[in-house]
Write a protein that holds these residues in place. Structure first.
Motif, PDB file in Angstrom:
ATOM      1  N   THR A   1      -1.851  -2.436   9.679  1.00 37.23           N
ATOM      2  CA  THR A   1      -1.768  -1.126   9.022  1.00 37.23           C
ATOM      3  C   THR A   1      -2.102  -1.318   7.552  1.00 37.23           C
ATOM      4  O   THR A   1      -1.549  -2.198   6.890  1.00 37.23           O
ATOM      5  CB  THR A   1      -0.362  -0.500   9.148  1.00 37.23           C
ATOM      6  OG1 THR A   1       0.632  -1.495   8.880  1.00 37.23           O
ATOM      7  CG2 THR A   1      -0.148   0.092  10.506  1.00 37.23           C
ATOM      8  N   ASP A   2      -3.002  -0.485   7.032  1.00 33.64           N
ATOM      9  CA  ASP A   2      -3.475  -0.591   5.649  1.00 33.64           C
ATOM     10  C   ASP A   2      -3.736   0.800   5.085  1.00 33.64           C
ATOM     11  O   ASP A   2      -4.105   1.727   5.811  1.00 33.64           O
ATOM     12  CB  ASP A   2      -4.807  -1.358   5.596  1.00 33.64           C
ATOM     13  CG  ASP A   2      -4.660  -2.797   5.160  1.00 33.64           C
ATOM     14  OD1 ASP A   2      -3.521  -3.252   4.955  1.00 33.64           O
ATOM     15  OD2 ASP A   2      -5.695  -3.482   5.046  1.00 33.64           O
TER      16      ASP A   2
ATOM     17  N   CYS B   1       3.105   0.599   4.325  1.00 34.19           N
ATOM     18  CA  CYS B   1       2.886  -0.214   5.512  1.00 34.19           C
ATOM     19  C   CYS B   1       3.854  -1.394   5.533  1.00 34.19           C
ATOM     20  O   CYS B   1       4.069  -2.041   4.501  1.00 34.19           O
ATOM     21  CB  CYS B   1       1.467  -0.770   5.532  1.00 34.19           C
ATOM     22  SG  CYS B   1       0.166   0.471   5.395  1.00 34.19           S
TER      23      CYS B   1
ATOM     24  N   HIS C   1      -9.735   1.677   3.560  1.00 30.91           N
ATOM     25  CA  HIS C   1      -8.742   1.870   2.500  1.00 30.91           C
ATOM     26  C   HIS C   1      -9.192   3.042   1.616  1.00 30.91           C
ATOM     27  O   HIS C   1      -9.451   2.901   0.422  1.00 30.91           O
ATOM     28  CB  HIS C   1      -8.535   0.613   1.663  1.00 30.91           C
ATOM     29  CG  HIS C   1      -7.237   0.649   0.909  1.00 30.91           C
ATOM     30  ND1 HIS C   1      -6.234  -0.274   1.115  1.00 30.91           N
ATOM     31  CD2 HIS C   1      -6.768   1.500  -0.034  1.00 30.91           C
ATOM     32  CE1 HIS C   1      -5.206   0.018   0.325  1.00 30.91           C
ATOM     33  NE2 HIS C   1      -5.517   1.093  -0.378  1.00 30.91           N
TER      34      HIS C   1
ATOM     35  N   PRO D   1      -2.590   3.830   3.586  1.00 35.26           N
ATOM     36  CA  PRO D   1      -2.334   5.236   3.907  1.00 35.26           C
ATOM     37  C   PRO D   1      -2.644   6.151   2.730  1.00 35.26           C
ATOM     38  O   PRO D   1      -2.451   5.782   1.570  1.00 35.26           O
ATOM     39  CB  PRO D   1      -0.836   5.258   4.227  1.00 35.26           C
ATOM     40  CG  PRO D   1      -0.268   4.136   3.406  1.00 35.26           C
ATOM     41  CD  PRO D   1      -1.330   3.068   3.430  1.00 35.26           C
TER      42      PRO D   1
ATOM     43  N   MET E   1       3.888   1.947  10.033  1.00 35.91           N
ATOM     44  CA  MET E   1       3.761   2.900   8.930  1.00 35.91           C
ATOM     45  C   MET E   1       5.098   3.606   8.754  1.00 35.91           C
ATOM     46  O   MET E   1       5.684   4.088   9.725  1.00 35.91           O
ATOM     47  CB  MET E   1       2.662   3.919   9.234  1.00 35.91           C
ATOM     48  CG  MET E   1       2.221   4.727   8.025  1.00 35.91           C
ATOM     49  SD  MET E   1       1.268   3.723   6.838  1.00 35.91           S
ATOM     50  CE  MET E   1      -0.280   3.530   7.749  1.00 35.91           C
TER      51      MET E   1
ATOM     52  N   TRP F   1      -5.808   6.150   7.223  1.00 42.18           N
ATOM     53  CA  TRP F   1      -5.259   4.799   7.207  1.00 42.18           C
ATOM     54  C   TRP F   1      -6.257   3.865   7.870  1.00 42.18           C
ATOM     55  O   TRP F   1      -7.149   4.307   8.597  1.00 42.18           O
ATOM     56  CB  TRP F   1      -3.886   4.744   7.886  1.00 42.18           C
ATOM     57  CG  TRP F   1      -3.878   4.958   9.370  1.00 42.18           C
ATOM     58  CD1 TRP F   1      -3.980   6.152  10.033  1.00 42.18           C
ATOM     59  CD2 TRP F   1      -3.776   3.945  10.387  1.00 42.18           C
ATOM     60  NE1 TRP F   1      -3.942   5.943  11.394  1.00 42.18           N
ATOM     61  CE2 TRP F   1      -3.805   4.607  11.640  1.00 42.18           C
ATOM     62  CE3 TRP F   1      -3.637   2.563  10.362  1.00 42.18           C
ATOM     63  CZ2 TRP F   1      -3.730   3.911  12.849  1.00 42.18           C
ATOM     64  CZ3 TRP F   1      -3.555   1.870  11.570  1.00 42.18           C
ATOM     65  CH2 TRP F   1      -3.603   2.546  12.781  1.00 42.18           C
ATOM     66  N   SER F   2      -6.110   2.574   7.599  1.00 47.77           N
ATOM     67  CA  SER F   2      -7.119   1.609   8.022  1.00 47.77           C
ATOM     68  C   SER F   2      -6.513   0.481   8.840  1.00 47.77           C
ATOM     69  O   SER F   2      -5.324   0.160   8.720  1.00 47.77           O
ATOM     70  CB  SER F   2      -7.832   1.029   6.793  1.00 47.77           C
ATOM     71  OG  SER F   2      -8.479   2.052   6.060  1.00 47.77           O
TER      72      SER F   2
ATOM     73  N   ASP G   1       0.797  -1.230   0.000  1.00 52.50           N
ATOM     74  CA  ASP G   1       0.000   0.000   0.000  1.00 52.50           C
ATOM     75  C   ASP G   1       0.831   1.283   0.000  1.00 52.50           C
ATOM     76  O   ASP G   1       0.565   2.229   0.753  1.00 52.50           O
ATOM     77  CB  ASP G   1      -0.970   0.017   1.191  1.00 52.50           C
ATOM     78  CG  ASP G   1      -2.030  -1.055   1.094  1.00 52.50           C
ATOM     79  OD1 ASP G   1      -2.131  -1.691   0.027  1.00 52.50           O
ATOM     80  OD2 ASP G   1      -2.752  -1.278   2.075  1.00 52.50           O
TER      81      ASP G   1
END
Length: 292
Positions: free
Chosen positions: A193-194, A144, A248, A196, A155, A210-211, A128
């Motif tokens: 972490t997903d 991530c 996301h 950004p 991150m 971020w997710s 990502d």
């Protein structure tokens, strides 16, 4: 074929607005091959109104010998001078997942690899990557490092060479997933972490969408750079922006200059679909006010 968003099965949606074309270009992870199966590449859909989408159009098909054969994830496309650059994540057996840069003359491709390897460290499991250009014109990729390798997802930001074909320095740790009070550990004790995405608020404040996992499933929140620089330090908002099993996300302006956000929701295969919200910015906070 013209479709509505509810008919497009992609995850990790990204929308590029091209005012000179008066069009929007939608990219994302193919939902049917996101977790298993061999993807054919990346496609795009084209719209003039954010409601009706024509496509899919093939924008990336790997040449024979391309190093990755599965998990083609999260393509993002940016105007870069007179070219267009895509950042996307790829994986192969016994090779760490990484984000690679690709380049094209047109938003619909064909895109080809820009460098000879991913921009992320070769011995890190990463995904990502998103592009950010600071006030000095220096390019950074925020990405991530996966929980699969570090348990508490991390991150990072890494400076890039001017041509975006390679890193120009070491990655800098920004924060860990557990730093957010709304991040919830998974069954294996992992924090994710997903996705950004960096955005400058009207005040000039630098924020990051971020997710991660939350109390109600996939959750997206906001981190804020207290220095205004990509290197931080970063603080986490106390409450998430979206907590109903979606995320996301990325932010864009439509052809009328209005602020919009797209996410995928729900985060359950095969039901995930791109969703677009109109955003309002009030007192340094974002609020979604309408849904396409």
């Amino acid at each position: 074929m013209v479709k509505k968003l509810s008919e497009i099965h992609i995850r990790d949606p990204y929308i590029l607005t091209v005012p000179t074309d008066k069009k929007y270009y939608l990219y994302g992870t193919e939902g049917s091959t996101a977790w298993s199966g061999q993807p054919v590449g990346f496609d795009s859909y084209v719209s003039e109104d954010l409601i009706h989408w024509d496509g899919p159009y093939p924008v990336f098909r790997p040449n024979p010998g391309f190093w990755s054969d599965h998990h083609y994830w999260a393509p993002e496309v940016y105007a870069f001078g007179e070219k267009y650059v895509m950042f996307a994540s790829f994986k192969a057996d016994h090779v760490c997942r990484g984000t690679e840069a690709l380049i094209s003359d047109h938003p619909l491709g064909p895109f080809r690899p820009l460098g000879d390897r991913p921009l992320t460290p070769p011995d890190w499991e990463c995904l990502d990557g998103t592009l950010y250009t600071d006030e000095d014109g220096r390019h950074w990729m925020v990405f991530c490092r996966e929980w699969l390798q570090v348990t508490d997802g991390e991150m990072y930001a890494v400076p890039l060479k001017p041509g975006l074909d390679a890193a120009e320095g070491e990655p800098k740790l920004l924060f860990r997933a557990s730093d957010a009070p709304w991040s919830k550990a998974g069954e294996q004790g992992q924090y994710v972490t997903d996705g950004p995405f960096l955005h400058k608020m009207a005040s000039g404040e630098l924020i990051m969408l971020w997710s991660t996992g939350g109390a109600k499933g996939y959750t997206m929140g906001i981190a804020r750079s207290t220095s205004g620089k990509v290197t931080g330090p970063w603080s986490q908002d106390p409450e998430p922006l979206f907590a109903e099993d979606g995320g996301h996300g990325m932010i864009f302006r439509d052809l009328n200059g209005h602020l919009r956000m797209t996410i995928h929701s729900p985060n359950v295969q095969p039901l995930e679909r791109p969703v677009i919200y109109e955003l309002a910015e009030e007192n340094g906070r974002l609020r979604y006010v309408a849904k396409n």
